[in-house]
Design a protein around this motif. Structure first.
Motif, short mmCIF file in Angstrom:
data_model
loop_
_atom_site.label_atom_id
_atom_site.label_comp_id
_atom_site.label_asym_id
_atom_site.label_seq_id
_atom_site.Cartn_x
_atom_site.Cartn_y
_atom_site.Cartn_z
N ALA A 63 -9.29 -8.28 1.38
CA ALA A 63 -10.13 -7.80 0.29
C ALA A 63 -11.57 -8.27 0.47
O ALA A 63 -12.52 -7.54 0.20
CB ALA A 63 -9.58 -8.27 -1.05
N ARG A 64 -11.73 -9.50 0.95
CA ARG A 64 -13.07 -10.06 1.17
C ARG A 64 -13.87 -9.24 2.16
O ARG A 64 -15.09 -9.05 2.00
CB ARG A 64 -12.93 -11.50 1.67
N ILE A 65 -13.23 -8.72 3.20
CA ILE A 65 -13.95 -7.96 4.23
C ILE A 65 -13.86 -6.46 4.01
O ILE A 65 -14.32 -5.67 4.84
CB ILE A 65 -13.48 -8.33 5.65
N GLY A 66 -13.24 -6.04 2.92
CA GLY A 66 -13.16 -4.61 2.60
C GLY A 66 -12.23 -3.82 3.48
O GLY A 66 -12.43 -2.62 3.69
N PHE A 67 -11.17 -4.48 3.98
CA PHE A 67 -10.21 -3.80 4.86
C PHE A 67 -9.00 -3.36 4.07
O PHE A 67 -8.36 -4.17 3.39
CB PHE A 67 -9.78 -4.77 5.97
N ASP A 68 -8.65 -2.07 4.16
CA ASP A 68 -7.45 -1.56 3.48
C ASP A 68 -6.66 -0.63 4.39
O ASP A 68 -5.93 0.24 3.94
CB ASP A 68 -7.81 -0.85 2.18
N GLY A 69 -6.79 -0.85 5.72
CA GLY A 69 -6.13 0.03 6.69
C GLY A 69 -4.80 -0.50 7.17
O GLY A 69 -4.20 -1.41 6.58
N ASP A 70 -4.34 0.07 8.27
CA ASP A 70 -3.08 -0.31 8.90
C ASP A 70 -3.17 -1.74 9.41
O ASP A 70 -4.13 -2.12 10.09
CB ASP A 70 -2.81 0.66 10.06
N ARG A 71 -2.16 -2.55 9.10
CA ARG A 71 -2.15 -3.95 9.52
C ARG A 71 -1.41 -4.18 10.84
O ARG A 71 -1.25 -5.34 11.25
CB ARG A 71 -1.54 -4.82 8.41
N ALA A 72 -0.97 -3.14 11.49
CA ALA A 72 -0.30 -3.30 12.78
C ALA A 72 -1.29 -3.86 13.79
O ALA A 72 -2.49 -3.52 13.77
CB ALA A 72 0.25 -1.97 13.26
N THR B 57 -6.98 -1.60 14.72
CA THR B 57 -6.99 -2.61 13.66
C THR B 57 -7.95 -3.74 14.01
O THR B 57 -8.72 -4.21 13.16
CB THR B 57 -5.58 -3.17 13.44
N LEU B 58 -7.93 -4.17 15.26
CA LEU B 58 -8.82 -5.25 15.69
C LEU B 58 -10.28 -4.86 15.51
O LEU B 58 -11.09 -5.66 15.03
CB LEU B 58 -8.54 -5.59 17.15
N ARG B 59 -10.62 -3.63 15.87
CA ARG B 59 -12.00 -3.18 15.71
C ARG B 59 -12.41 -3.18 14.23
O ARG B 59 -13.51 -3.62 13.88
CB ARG B 59 -12.17 -1.78 16.31
N PHE C 225 -10.82 -16.38 11.56
CA PHE C 225 -10.45 -15.12 12.20
C PHE C 225 -9.23 -15.32 13.11
O PHE C 225 -8.36 -14.44 13.19
CB PHE C 225 -11.63 -14.57 12.99
N ALA C 226 -9.15 -16.46 13.77
CA ALA C 226 -7.98 -16.75 14.62
C ALA C 226 -6.71 -16.79 13.78
O ALA C 226 -5.65 -16.29 14.20
CB ALA C 226 -8.18 -18.07 15.35
N ALA C 227 -6.77 -17.39 12.60
CA ALA C 227 -5.60 -17.43 11.72
C ALA C 227 -5.19 -16.03 11.30
O ALA C 227 -4.00 -15.70 11.23
CB ALA C 227 -5.90 -18.29 10.49
N VAL C 228 -6.17 -15.17 11.03
CA VAL C 228 -5.87 -13.78 10.66
C VAL C 228 -5.18 -13.05 11.80
O VAL C 228 -4.14 -12.39 11.61
CB VAL C 228 -7.18 -13.05 10.27
N LEU C 229 -5.73 -13.15 13.00
CA LEU C 229 -5.15 -12.45 14.14
C LEU C 229 -3.76 -12.97 14.46
O LEU C 229 -2.85 -12.19 14.78
CB LEU C 229 -6.06 -12.60 15.36
N GLU C 230 -3.58 -14.28 14.38
CA GLU C 230 -2.26 -14.86 14.62
C GLU C 230 -1.26 -14.32 13.61
O GLU C 230 -0.13 -13.94 13.97
CB GLU C 230 -2.35 -16.37 14.53
N ARG C 231 -1.65 -14.28 12.35
CA ARG C 231 -0.76 -13.80 11.29
C ARG C 231 -0.35 -12.35 11.52
O ARG C 231 0.80 -11.96 11.26
CB ARG C 231 -1.48 -13.95 9.94
N LEU C 232 -1.25 -11.52 12.03
CA LEU C 232 -0.98 -10.10 12.22
C LEU C 232 -0.24 -9.80 13.52
O LEU C 232 0.19 -8.67 13.72
CB LEU C 232 -2.29 -9.31 12.16
N GLY C 233 -0.14 -10.78 14.42
CA GLY C 233 0.63 -10.57 15.64
C GLY C 233 -0.16 -10.29 16.89
O GLY C 233 0.40 -9.88 17.91
N PHE C 234 -1.46 -10.51 16.86
CA PHE C 234 -2.28 -10.39 18.07
C PHE C 234 -2.06 -11.63 18.95
O PHE C 234 -1.73 -12.71 18.47
CB PHE C 234 -3.76 -10.28 17.72
#
Length: 283
Positions: free
Chosen positions: A20-29, A34-36, A86-95
């Motif tokens: 919500a902070r970064i205004g993202f509401d797309g696919d979380r795969a 998604t990374l872009r 950002f690393a925590a976010v990417l880790e959580r999403l499976g990157f």
């Protein structure tokens, strides 16, 4: 499972609040698309700033502190704060990700300390590798593919990644950025893995050493597709993708209002009063 220091504690992240902070509401795969979107959202939503240092407070890199500061209180931070979150976010999403340290050069010939944080990122099922640099304050807007000679234009902002040979024949990567003076090498880095503890050590130097510019004066940046704002002390510079720029001096007393209205860095009244003093508060 005990924390062995290799991960980024993505399981502890309030992912919904961050998105919500970064205004993202797309696919979380965990895909390149998604990374872009995550990279663009982060760099254009969370500003760069060092004000806690100037106000005499320590910089903490634990995930709870970062979420409270950058997400809940809508403040900004510098590279170690941005990149750790950002690393925590990417880790959580499976990157897949590897943390790296870079030396900010900005065209300088002499050796500089490795005090900038970037990430090497992969997406499952995709052979490409990406450089993510969300904590520099001046872009890029989106990841850059790890390949020698990669050149990108992102909404007019131009970047180039080059591979050279470093000491002991190791691979040395250089990120260039195009500006009014042409191409300038912005920072260099190797693929030597870094961990959260390494970032804590680097951050301690940046936030406490008298040799660090961040301990001497306020510094803030706000980056978007259209404009890059930089506050260095009391000098406010506005640059656009075509290289045109405006620079003006502001009074110290104007800083809190400028930070809130232009840089989107809100300060509580007590901090705003301290920052607006004629001289920086002692630490």
């Amino acid at each position: 499972m005990p924390d062995n220091g290799y991960g980024w504690k993505g399981a502890e992240l309030d992912l919904d609040a961050y998105l919500a902070r970064i205004g993202f509401d797309g696919d979380r795969a965990p895909t390149p698309a998604t990374l872009r979107a995550l990279h663009r959202g982060h760099t254009t939503s969370i500003p760069f700033e060092n004000l806690e240092i100037i106000l005499g407070r320590p910089i903490l890199l634990d995930l709870e502190t970062l979420q409270d500061k950058l997400v809940r209180r809508r403040r900004g931070g510098y590279c170690y704060e941005h990149t750790t979150l950002f690393a925590a976010v990417l880790e959580r999403l499976g990157f897949g990700l590897t943390a790296l340290s870079a030396r900010v050069t900005l065209g300088a010939d002499g050796i500089r300390p490795a005090t900038h944080a970037v990430l090497r990122v992969t997406a499952p099922g995709d052979d490409r590798v990406w450089l993510c640099d969300v904590g520099f304050g001046g872009g890029p807007l989106e990841p850059i593919e790890f390949a020698d000679g990669t050149e990108v234009v992102q909404d007019g902002w131009r970047f180039r990644l080059e591979r050279r040979t470093g000491a002991l024949d190791t691979g040395l990567w250089v990120l260039h950025q195009y500006g009014a003076e042409g191409w300038v090498d912005r920072h260099t880095f190797t693929l030597n893995p870094q961990y959260a503890l390494d970032y804590v050590v680097g951050s301690h130097y940046v936030s406490t050493s008298p040799r660090s510019p961040f301990t001497a004066r306020p510094f803030a940046q706000r980056f978007s597709a259209e404009v890059h704002h930089v506050l260095d002390g009391t000098t406010w510079t506005t640059t656009r993708p075509d290289g045109s720029a405006e620079t003006r001096e502001v009074e110290r007393s104007e800083l809190p209002k400028l930070l809130a209205e232009v840089f989107d860095v809100p300060l509580d009244p007590a901090d705003a009063e301290r920052l607006g003093q004629a001289s920086p508060p002692t630490r």
